[in-house]
Design a protein around this motif. Structure first.
Motif, short mmCIF file in Angstrom:
data_model
loop_
_atom_site.label_atom_id
_atom_site.label_comp_id
_atom_site.label_asym_id
_atom_site.label_seq_id
_atom_site.Cartn_x
_atom_site.Cartn_y
_atom_site.Cartn_z
N GLU A 420 -70.90 -15.20 25.53
CA GLU A 420 -70.55 -13.90 24.90
C GLU A 420 -71.30 -12.71 24.54
O GLU A 420 -71.27 -11.60 24.60
N GLU A 421 -72.59 -13.61 23.92
CA GLU A 421 -73.50 -12.35 23.44
C GLU A 421 -74.24 -11.76 24.59
O GLU A 421 -74.59 -10.40 24.45
N LEU A 422 -74.20 -12.32 25.73
CA LEU A 422 -75.18 -11.54 27.09
C LEU A 422 -73.94 -10.62 27.38
O LEU A 422 -74.62 -9.68 27.82
N SER A 423 -72.74 -11.10 27.50
CA SER A 423 -71.78 -10.15 27.88
C SER A 423 -71.82 -8.70 26.98
O SER A 423 -71.57 -7.56 27.53
N ASP A 427 -73.00 -4.50 27.81
CA ASP A 427 -72.16 -3.38 27.55
C ASP A 427 -73.19 -2.46 26.39
O ASP A 427 -73.09 -1.13 26.66
N ALA A 428 -73.65 -3.02 25.57
CA ALA A 428 -74.58 -2.29 24.62
C ALA A 428 -75.70 -1.47 25.31
O ALA A 428 -75.86 -0.17 25.14
N GLY A 431 -74.21 1.31 27.58
CA GLY A 431 -73.78 2.32 26.87
C GLY A 431 -74.80 2.74 25.88
O GLY A 431 -74.14 3.90 24.98
N GLY A 432 -75.84 2.57 25.68
CA GLY A 432 -76.71 2.87 24.85
C GLY A 432 -76.38 2.72 23.26
O GLY A 432 -76.99 3.62 22.47
N ILE A 433 -75.82 1.69 23.15
CA ILE A 433 -75.63 1.34 21.70
C ILE A 433 -76.45 0.57 21.02
O ILE A 433 -77.13 -0.27 21.34
N SER A 460 -74.56 -0.48 35.14
CA SER A 460 -73.55 -1.55 35.05
C SER A 460 -73.75 -2.43 36.23
O SER A 460 -73.17 -3.56 36.16
N GLY A 461 -74.35 -2.14 37.42
CA GLY A 461 -74.46 -2.69 38.68
C GLY A 461 -75.57 -3.66 38.63
O GLY A 461 -75.63 -4.66 39.42
#
Length: 502
Positions: A420-423, A427-428, A431-433, A460-461
């Motif tokens: 879950e952490e890698l997923s 995203d972060a 998304g530049g989070i 994302s790719g």
């Protein structure tokens, strides 16, 4: 489907995979009725049904039966309780230990590979190895300067249920079996603080004139992951006898490798109280690693000796004569036990506590016996309280646990939380989070900054592949931290000083 349909389906599965024969079907169904508190089928027509069932349907069948058992109050609804109950159900179909053993040795006379192949499939068909959980493990390979490493995120061990943990604390401690490796586990129903083993069988072996047991790990980390254990509950100890046992085993089963965890805390495995080995039919990355430097040992000119090009410190010796490897392995162990090199921060002991030991791994390859001896040291300091030759703090966000035999050989067993952490990290990053304020992800923040600095274009790719590669590179660093002689000029010189002492 109703409970009677699922009883028929489970019996049909057992028949299809060869756990029972046709004349056993009625008996097996009656045993299932008894376990489920049922007096009989709701009609003779249904009692005789045997629907066609595929091997992959077992999880669904057991799940529906367990749902029924929960509904009827036969079992509490948690993973721990359900595992105890479905093991009881599967034990209905499992042959007696003597019958399994007879078939194993009958096949062994034809081929050791046929014997182990039968026993491995049997262990999966009986649900002792839960195929459907193993399939959830995440696996990939990463190319590094030391060759390709194997990475796995372990999801096959179920999360412990807090209620079950609390209930286990209130249970009477029986001290039986003494541990999960003891021979007394065969057929044991289990309890909340001890896994169910009603469908568990072992094969008795003789190694170096002693009685040992052979079984498979219920959480197979690689192909045919087996465990070979002393029939006596005796602590782990690396000694001359260890080398004799390992080489005796690969002589009997030349298609398997077999190795031992170290016998000291920090560098040892999770069970130091019971002497055991791990092996199987798997070509580990370390086994593929070439020699970096060859050397000779006086009195052993007939034995091939070399340093392996690997992040940990590995001496490989090979000979057609297993006895010669026992002699030289024992000599290297004794030299290493007492070895101190302050310049390399290697101390054989401090304050009366010994630090040096090793991981031995035996195999039979290209007509020769081989023994890899991985030098280990468990000294700890204020700066590195978990161990100097252990993953350092900056790597704990990926791997903090002990580096045991399997990881020594190049297969990472990473905690389930990472899936879950890698997923979320992917995203972060895309998304530049900022993750520094995220309780679960903040530990990865410095690492993510490094990843961004090394990869100018992340989207994302490609983000998932980049993260997988970076995890593999962290694992290579983990192994380097665990190596007593580092892969630099000073480390190689220090390694040469030790081989000169041999």
């Amino acid at each position: 489907m109703d409970i009677f349909d699922n009883i028929n389906r489970l019996a049909s599965y057992a028949l299809a995979v060869g756990l029972i024969e046709e004349e056993d079907v009625v008996f097996a169904k009656n045993r299932l009725l008894m376990e489920l508190g049922l007096d009989g089928f709701d009609g003779m027509e249904k009692a005789g049904e045997l629907p066609v069932v595929e091997k992959g349907e077992l999880e669904g069948i057991l799940s529906e039966i367990l749902d029924y058992a929960v509904e009827k109050g036969l079992v509490k609804d948690s993973v721990a309780y359900r595992d105890l109950f479905d093991t009881r159900l599967m034990s209905v179909f499992v042959s007696k230990p003597s019958e399994v053993s007879k078939k194993f040795w009958s096949l062994y006379r034809k081929s050791p590979r046929k014997a182990t192949g039968f026993f491995y499939e049997f262990s999966k068909d009986t649900d002792y190895i839960r195929r459907y959980r193993i399939s959830k493990d995440v696996k990939w390979k990463v190319e590094t300067e030391f060759g390709e490493l194997d990475i796995t995120i372990n999801l096959s061990k179920p999360e412990k249920d807090p209620k079950a943990i609390a209930a286990a604390k209130n249970m009477k401690q029986t001290g039986y079996p003494l541990c999960l490796l003891c021979k007394e586990n065969v057929g044991y129903a289990g309890r909340l603080d001890h896994a169910a083993r009603g469908n568990h069988r072992i094969i008795r072996l003789e190694l170096a004139g002693e009685e040992w047991g052979f079984q498979y790990s219920p959480y197979v980390y690689y192909n045919e992951h087996c465990i070979v254990f002393n029939f006596e509950h005796t602590p782990m100890r690396i000694s001359r006898r260890t080398f004799e046992r390992l080489l005796d085993f690969v002589g009997q089963f030349p298609h398997y490798m077999l190795g031992s965890n170290a016998d000291l805390p920090i560098v040892g495995g999770s069970i130091l109280s019971h002497d055991h080995f791990q092996g199987g039919a798997y070509d580990f990355p370390m086994a593929k690693a070439p020699y970096e430097r060859m050397f000779q040992v006086e009195g052993f000119k007939d034995v091939e000796c070399g340093i392996v090009r690997w992040p940990m410190s590995v001496i490989r010796i090979a000979s057609k004569d297993a006895g010669r490897l026992v002699e030289l392995s024992d000599r290297i162990l004794r030299k290493w036990r007492d070895y101190t090199d302050e310049g390399a921060f290697i101390f054989s002991e401090t304050d009366g506590v010994r630090h040096n030991t090793l991981n031995p791994i035996a195999r039979f390859r290209n007509g020769k016996f081989e023994m890899d001896l991985v030098l280990r040291n468990n000294i700890a300091t204020e700066e590195h309280p978990l161990g100097v030759f252990h993953p350092h703090a900056e790597l704990h966000h990926i791997k903090k646990e002990n580096i045991g035999l399997i990881e020594v050989m190049g297969l990472a067993i990473l905690p389930g939380r990472l899936k879950e952490e890698l997923s979320r990290l992917a995203d972060a990053i895309v998304g530049g989070i900022d993750i520094r304020g995220d309780e679960a992800l903040s530990k990865h923040a410095d690492w993510v900054d490094e990843i961004r600095s090394r990869n100018s274009s992340i989207d994302s790719g490609n983000v998932d592949d980049i993260l997988k590669r970076e995890v593999g590179l962290v694992f290579a660093k983990v192994l380097s931290h665990a190596g007593v002689f580092k892969c630099d000029e000073a480390g190689r010189a220090a390694f040469r000083r030790f081989t000169d002492r041999i």
